[in-house]
Design a protein around this motif. Structure first.
Motif, short mmCIF file in Angstrom:
data_model
loop_
_atom_site.label_atom_id
_atom_site.label_comp_id
_atom_site.label_asym_id
_atom_site.label_seq_id
_atom_site.Cartn_x
_atom_site.Cartn_y
_atom_site.Cartn_z
N SER B 40 35.57 86.15 29.89
CA SER B 40 34.72 85.13 29.27
C SER B 40 33.36 85.73 28.91
O SER B 40 32.85 86.57 29.63
CB SER B 40 34.55 83.93 30.21
OG SER B 40 33.99 84.36 31.42
N GLY B 41 32.86 85.32 27.77
CA GLY B 41 31.58 85.85 27.31
C GLY B 41 31.70 87.15 26.53
O GLY B 41 30.69 87.78 26.23
N CYS B 42 32.92 87.53 26.16
CA CYS B 42 33.07 88.80 25.45
C CYS B 42 32.93 88.61 23.94
O CYS B 42 32.93 89.57 23.19
CB CYS B 42 34.41 89.45 25.76
SG CYS B 42 35.80 88.62 25.00
N GLY B 43 32.83 87.36 23.49
CA GLY B 43 32.62 87.11 22.07
C GLY B 43 33.87 86.74 21.31
O GLY B 43 33.83 86.53 20.10
N LYS B 44 34.99 86.60 22.01
CA LYS B 44 36.25 86.34 21.31
C LYS B 44 36.27 84.96 20.67
O LYS B 44 36.71 84.80 19.53
CB LYS B 44 37.45 86.52 22.26
CG LYS B 44 37.38 85.71 23.54
CD LYS B 44 38.44 86.15 24.53
CE LYS B 44 38.63 85.21 25.69
NZ LYS B 44 37.44 84.95 26.51
N THR B 45 35.75 83.96 21.40
CA THR B 45 35.73 82.61 20.83
C THR B 45 34.73 82.53 19.67
O THR B 45 35.00 81.87 18.66
CB THR B 45 35.40 81.58 21.92
OG1 THR B 45 36.43 81.64 22.91
CG2 THR B 45 35.34 80.18 21.37
N VAL B 82 43.78 75.10 16.64
CA VAL B 82 44.17 74.29 17.79
C VAL B 82 43.09 74.50 18.83
O VAL B 82 42.88 75.62 19.30
CB VAL B 82 45.54 74.73 18.34
CG1 VAL B 82 45.87 73.97 19.62
CG2 VAL B 82 46.63 74.51 17.29
N PHE B 83 42.38 73.42 19.16
CA PHE B 83 41.20 73.54 20.03
C PHE B 83 41.61 73.64 21.49
O PHE B 83 42.66 73.15 21.90
CB PHE B 83 40.27 72.35 19.82
CG PHE B 83 39.58 72.38 18.50
CD1 PHE B 83 38.29 72.87 18.39
CD2 PHE B 83 40.22 71.95 17.35
CE1 PHE B 83 37.65 72.91 17.16
CE2 PHE B 83 39.60 71.99 16.12
CZ PHE B 83 38.31 72.48 16.03
N GLN B 84 40.71 74.24 22.25
CA GLN B 84 40.97 74.39 23.68
C GLN B 84 41.17 73.03 24.35
O GLN B 84 42.02 72.86 25.18
CB GLN B 84 39.80 75.14 24.33
CG GLN B 84 40.02 75.40 25.80
CD GLN B 84 39.00 76.36 26.36
OE1 GLN B 84 37.99 76.65 25.74
NE2 GLN B 84 39.27 76.89 27.53
N GLU B 161 42.32 79.47 23.33
CA GLU B 161 42.76 79.28 24.73
C GLU B 161 43.75 78.12 24.83
O GLU B 161 43.51 77.18 25.57
CB GLU B 161 41.56 79.00 25.64
CG GLU B 161 40.49 80.06 25.65
CD GLU B 161 40.72 81.12 26.72
OE1 GLU B 161 41.79 81.12 27.36
OE2 GLU B 161 39.84 81.98 26.90
N PRO B 162 44.84 78.16 24.09
CA PRO B 162 45.67 76.97 23.98
C PRO B 162 46.38 76.59 25.29
O PRO B 162 46.77 75.45 25.46
CB PRO B 162 46.70 77.35 22.92
CG PRO B 162 46.78 78.83 22.98
CD PRO B 162 45.41 79.30 23.36
N VAL B 192 43.10 83.19 20.92
CA VAL B 192 42.04 83.70 21.80
C VAL B 192 42.44 83.40 23.23
O VAL B 192 42.86 82.29 23.53
CB VAL B 192 40.69 83.00 21.48
CG1 VAL B 192 39.79 83.00 22.70
CG2 VAL B 192 40.01 83.70 20.34
N THR B 193 42.39 84.39 24.09
CA THR B 193 42.77 84.15 25.48
C THR B 193 42.06 85.11 26.41
O THR B 193 41.65 86.19 26.00
CB THR B 193 44.31 84.26 25.65
OG1 THR B 193 44.62 84.04 27.02
CG2 THR B 193 44.82 85.61 25.22
#
Lengths: 296, 370
Positions: B40-45, B82-84, B161-162, B192-193
């Protein structure tokens, strides 16, 4: 406290102050007024409850009173509508900004509560009277454009003592009550609903009407109720800003209790207003339950 | 498979002084199942949201199907998300949710119904058309979100993050279904995961991200077996790391001295993995290690180089199909070893406190630079 049934004493300790307050200062006075509306004036200071319906008959029979009730309703409705129109963008803005600015904007909405209603209303008079700030401003523009040479001297606009002034005053005073519930419901609204709508090809405009408005409807409804009902009964604002030209039902009721010293008739008018409000609320609840039933 | 549907070119996104995405360039190919993987926080989202159009890059370019997306608003982009949180509209029933994207773009009513029904059938929700979202389970809501996005026939489906909100069992099932669905509809998926299992099991290619930049882009197999650096090796799966120093290079073998293993020679695949010198790190996956009680003969097949070490089992976790062991070496380095419980009595063979031999193929050892 998982279950108050298992801890009755705790429940009552919490419930008692509120219940006491509600019964002693609200239910009992209301019941007294209700009883008075069926009463008769027997002397200057004495009223007897005789079960008469004459005050209701008088209120419903004389078109003067129905007319003023109707006028109060549409003036309040109009003011509520403008409140909603202005408050929604404000609430939206506040819920979208972050950090310090959010606190400042919220404080700006709440700030008027710190100033007495009477003073705020007098301030409006200072702004709108014939020799008030608005007319000063207009006069300055008028003279700067040298229009006094063409059309003669500046005639100040009569902005006060009419229905418009009362509606404006109502909007001004009740605006925070509209902004706050709207803000609460917009703040709770998951912003990914809006993004999903945009993502699915809806324009900002369609997203607003199809997603934002329906999902913030609870805030809209409580805002309307919170604003409309006290507007309907307000008497200070129409008294100061409307003068004798723009009376609302609140002024009539106030006069019955004070100048006219006719408690039974004032009580009957009050309760007529309350019945109308209840009917409107019931209608809304019935409508809500019906439309929900249709959806499923 | 050969033409890029999304081209991300030197994209940087700054929030104040923080660079959430830092000079990322990558291509997603048509019909590919592409994963953006990272902690988390790596910029993927942030990167995914820039593809969807919810924010714009501070610098750099995003092309979708050859078209620069810089001034294109989310509603005009040929991608759907598709939102988290699924973001299934709570005030509309399943049918209206799925039809929404068609309705607002002016598709004719009978068409909406037909296409929405098809999409719902595809995700197995044909019997739920008139349900409201609060009458659905989390998994069903996700299917609605999937159908709602797929009905738009996007060029790329973005998934944020589905599966993170689903329980373990359902997640596994949805992993299979998503992969199947992607093959079925022939749409490019970008997911994204932060869950490596999710990425490994579903994606054709994975981009591993850290601190806003991409460390490695490769297929799941390559990523696992040939990670480019220590971070990727550590993030994807479990790995034992042994610090060492390069002492020489002979032919296709590289000599490395470590405190734990002494001097070892590792076959060096060479080619694109660069030069090695100075301090390096040896990495070995827990499941590639053979473990046996001290004194038992090891009978390694001839012709292969093995690296050997000794230790004592200090901890043991039983997972049913496999067991994880922690072995402490003489210099007190902790070593993870996984054994398959391929027989009922597998668990009885070893126990905490046993002295054991560890051995693995020299060629299974990774040499990592940083």
């Amino acid at each position: 406290m998982e279950n108050w049934n298992e801890n009755k004493s705790t429940f009552w300790i919490f419930a008692l102050p509120g219940t006491f307050w509600l019964v002693v200062f609200f239910m009992i006075p209301l019941a007294i007024i209700w009883a008075l509306s069926f009463g008769e004036q027997v002397s200057l200071t004495k009223t007897e409850v005789t079960g008469t319906l004459e005050h209701y008959i008088r209120a419903l029979g004389d078109p003067v009173y129905l007319k003023i009730i109707w006028k109060s309703i549409w003036m309040s409705a109009l003011a509520t509508f403008f409140c909603l129109l202005i408050a929604y963008p404000i609430a939206f803005l506040i819920s979208f900004v972050r950090g310090r600015l959010k606190m400042i904007l919220l404080a700006a909405v709440i700030l008027p509560f710190w100033i007495n209603l009477l003073i705020r209303t007098y301030a409006l008079i200072a702004v709108f009277r014939s020799r008030g700030f608005v007319n000063f401003g207009l006069e300055w523009v008028y003279k700067t454009l040298a229009m006094d040479r063409l059309f003669g001297p500046f005639q100040p606009l009569e902005l006060l003592y009419n229905n418009g002034a009362v509606i404006l005053g109502l909007i001004y005073v009740f605006m925070p009550f509209m902004v706050l519930p709207l803000y609460a419901s917009i703040e709770r609204l998951d912003k990914s609903y809006l993004e999903a709508s945009l993502d699915l090809g809806a324009s900002q405009f369609k997203t607003f009407w199809r997603v934002s408005v329906p999902l913030t409807m609870p805030g809209i409804v409580s805002g309307i109720i919170l604003v409309f009902i006290p507007m309907l009964g307000s008497f200070l604002i129409p008294d100061l800003l409307g003068g004798t030209n723009a009376q609302m039902i609140g002024n009539v009721i106030e006069r019955q209790f004070k100048a006219a010293n006719n408690y039974p008739f004032g009580a009957a008018l009050s309760f007529l207003l309350m019945y109308a409000t209840f009917a409107a609320l019931a209608l809304r609840a019935w409508h809500a339950s019906r439309s929900k039933g249709n959806d499923v | 498979m050969s033409t890029p549907i999304i081209s991300i070119r030197e994209v940087t996104k700054s929030f104040g002084r923080l660079k959430a995405v830092d000079n990322v360039s990558l291509d997603v190919m048509t019909n590919e199942f592409f994963a953006l993987l990272g902690p988390s926080g790596c910029g993927k989202t942030t990167l995914l949201r820039m593809i969807a159009g919810f924010s714009n890059p501070t610098s750099g370019q995003i092309l979708i199907d050859g078209q620069d997306m810089v001034s294109i608003t989310p509603d005009k982009r040929p991608v759907n998300m598709v939102f988290q949180s699924y973001a299934v509209f709570p005030h509309m029933n399943v049918m209206r949710n799925v039809g929404y994207g068609l309705e607002v773009t002016g598709v004719a009513k009978p068409d909406i119904k037909k296409r929405a029904e098809q999409a719902l059938e595809r995700v197995g929700l044909s019997d739920f058309t008139s349900r409201m979202p609060d009458q659905l389970s989390g998994g069903q809501r996700q299917r609605v979100a999937l159908a709602r996005a797929l009905v738009k026939e996007p060029k790329v489906l973005l998934l944020d993050e589905p599966l993170s909100a689903l329980d373990a069992k359902l997640r596994e099932q949805m992993q299979m279904e998503l992969a199947g669905l992607q093959a079925d509809v022939g749409v490019t998926f970008v997911i994204v995961t932060h869950d490596q299992d999710e990425a490994l099991s579903m994606a054709d290619r994975i981009a591993v991200m850290r601190d806003g930049s991409v460390d490695q882009i490769a297929s799941p197999g390559e990523l696992y077996e040939y990670p480019k650096n220590r971070f990727v090796a550590d993030f994807i799966g479990k790995v034992n790391l042994i610090e060492g120093e390069v002492t020489g290079q002979k032919g296709d073998k590289i000599s490395i001295t470590t405190e734990m293993l002494g001097k070892v020679a590792i076959p060096f695949g060479g080619d694109d993995r660069g030069e090695f010198n100075g301090n390096v790190c040896l990495a070995i996956r827990p499941e590639k290690i053979n473990i046996s009680k001290s004194g038992v003969s090891k009978n390694h097949p001839a012709g292969k180089d093995y690296i050997e070490s000794e230790g004592k089992i200090v901890d043991w976790a039983y997972y049913g199909d496999c067991s994880h062991m922690i072995v402490a070496s003489k210099n007190n380095q902790r070593f993870g070893v996984v054994i398959q419980n391929s027989r009922r009595d597998s668990v009885d063979a070893l126990d905490i406190g046993d002295d054991v031999n560890l051995s693995w193929l020299a060629q299974d050892t990774l040499v990592l630079n940083d």
